[in-house]
Scaffold this motif. Sequence first.
Motif, PDB file in Angstrom:
ATOM      1  N   ASP A 340       0.869  -1.188   0.000  1.00  0.00           N
ATOM      2  CA  ASP A 340       0.000   0.000   0.000  1.00  0.00           C
ATOM      3  C   ASP A 340       0.906   1.238   0.000  1.00  0.00           C
ATOM      4  O   ASP A 340       1.175   1.833   1.044  1.00  0.00           O
ATOM      5  N   ASN A 341       1.387   1.607  -1.184  1.00  0.00           N
ATOM      6  CA  ASN A 341       2.499   2.557  -1.272  1.00  0.00           C
ATOM      7  C   ASN A 341       2.116   3.978  -1.676  1.00  0.00           C
ATOM      8  O   ASN A 341       2.983   4.808  -1.929  1.00  0.00           O
ATOM      9  N   VAL A 342       0.826   4.261  -1.765  1.00  0.00           N
ATOM     10  CA  VAL A 342       0.417   5.645  -2.036  1.00  0.00           C
ATOM     11  C   VAL A 342       0.105   6.297  -0.690  1.00  0.00           C
ATOM     12  O   VAL A 342      -0.796   5.841   0.028  1.00  0.00           O
ATOM     13  N   PRO A 343       0.850   7.353  -0.312  1.00  0.00           N
ATOM     14  CA  PRO A 343       0.635   7.973   1.005  1.00  0.00           C
ATOM     15  C   PRO A 343      -0.802   8.452   1.179  1.00  0.00           C
ATOM     16  O   PRO A 343      -1.460   8.865   0.223  1.00  0.00           O
ATOM     17  N   GLU A 344      -1.267   8.417   2.419  1.00  0.00           N
ATOM     18  CA  GLU A 344      -2.655   8.794   2.719  1.00  0.00           C
ATOM     19  C   GLU A 344      -2.977  10.210   2.258  1.00  0.00           C
ATOM     20  O   GLU A 344      -4.059  10.470   1.721  1.00  0.00           O
ATOM     21  N   GLU A 345      -2.027  11.146   2.458  1.00  0.00           N
ATOM     22  CA  GLU A 345      -2.321  12.532   2.058  1.00  0.00           C
ATOM     23  C   GLU A 345      -2.436  12.648   0.539  1.00  0.00           C
ATOM     24  O   GLU A 345      -3.214  13.467   0.027  1.00  0.00           O
ATOM     25  N   VAL A 346      -1.696  11.809  -0.194  1.00  0.00           N
ATOM     26  CA  VAL A 346      -1.794  11.805  -1.655  1.00  0.00           C
ATOM     27  C   VAL A 346      -3.149  11.228  -2.073  1.00  0.00           C
ATOM     28  O   VAL A 346      -3.821  11.768  -2.958  1.00  0.00           O
ATOM     29  N   GLN A 349      -5.735  13.893  -1.470  1.00  0.00           N
ATOM     30  CA  GLN A 349      -5.650  14.976  -2.438  1.00  0.00           C
ATOM     31  C   GLN A 349      -6.236  14.550  -3.776  1.00  0.00           C
ATOM     32  O   GLN A 349      -6.976  15.294  -4.426  1.00  0.00           O
ATOM     33  N   ARG A 350      -5.926  13.314  -4.190  1.00  0.00           N
ATOM     34  CA  ARG A 350      -6.464  12.801  -5.454  1.00  0.00           C
ATOM     35  C   ARG A 350      -7.986  12.680  -5.391  1.00  0.00           C
ATOM     36  O   ARG A 350      -8.685  13.005  -6.353  1.00  0.00           O
TER      37      ARG A 350
END
Length: 435
Positions: A340-346, A349-350
């Motif tokens: 799970d390599n997409v940061p939470e803040e990213v 934002q998406r």
Amino acid sequence: MNNKKTIDIVTLGCSKNLVDSEHLMKQLENAGFKVTHDAEKPKGRIAVINTCGFIGDAKEESVNMILEFAQAKEAGRLDKLYVMGCLSERYMKDLEAEIPQVDKYYGKFSWKELLGDLHKEYAEELHNERVLTTPGHYAYLKISEGCDRKCAYCAIPLITGAHVSRPMEEILDEVKYLVAQGVKEFQVIAQELTYYGVDLYKKQMLPELVERMAQIPGVEWIRLHYAYPAHFPTDLFRVMRQYPNICRYMDIALQHISDNVLTAMRRHVTKADTYRLIEQFRKEVPGIHLRTTLMVGFPGETEEDFEELKDFVRKARFDRMGAFAYSEEEGTYAAQHYTDNVPEEVKQQRLNDLMLIQQEISAELNHNKVGQRFKVIIDRMEGDYYVGRTEFDSPEVDPEVLIEAKAEMPLSIGEFYEVEITSSDDYDLYGQVVS
């Protein structure tokens, strides 16, 4: 009635859970109990919580609700506490250890045991009957359980098991029963609608089921929810065109458009397939409104993938769209094989970026309806307005039509009216009844 004979039922999660609660309520009432549903202030001495176990937020909500009622039991305000549904199905042993105040946990499909534990018998002759928790003019109609799709991110098949269709005659009997109770509008639901019938009849039977439903007197609106894009039963287009009481509406979760992400998700559909299907919908069923759900932040989703998704939303111009950020679910293919390599803040934002694009599209599409006339069903009165929906709007999730209440022209809940749209905002329409 003595509150010892009152049972408070709380339903969390989706409309499929709601249908289970409604069937249980019928059985309990038949057994002599008074039953409340989602009461603001539960007063019974027995409580049943129907839980959701789909994603992190839903699981947290379910656990918090169980804890709240467990505290009521410890404080002496409750005699018995029972828990059923998806969370209970998936985490029964953990829950039993963590929240022992619950008298018994039941799986998603074993709640009928509850009646036995209350020293009552399940009335098989009432298996198609239920107490509606929705306004009396519409109901959810569940046509199958489970799912044979193995999408990488989804825990539903782990909870509900393989796809099991209900026999068609049983469903049609339930529709007739509900029509006799005053129901005019049916939200047809399943974990995956398009697979209906494959297990029982060896072929996709959704078009035939919907066609036969449309022929039942009293069925005024049929709306379809939760279709899957791969191997879509195209005969459904003919049926939707042929019957005016089948709403020109399709809820089809597409999740993404990037071939990289779709492959990783194990969706068995490509970008080209998706665009082709959308084009086919709009060509074959003129005026159809499409609702979809999209996911951001799936493991490995790059900026390029996300830009592709944004471009897709702009081009497809969905009439209705929801989106959510990827949440890793234990036991799924994604949890076992991906990081799970997409940061939470990213992710967040998406999600915000995507919904802002859709907000503009929704506002524009709504504005285009100003001056047009639509058949509208009235759901409720709220403040100074009657609140209704067109055939393009499903309850709870879609825009509504607000009609100013006038003493000289009272409207009836559950009735249809011809309404001219006079103005709009991002999501809702405003109108007046055409006399």
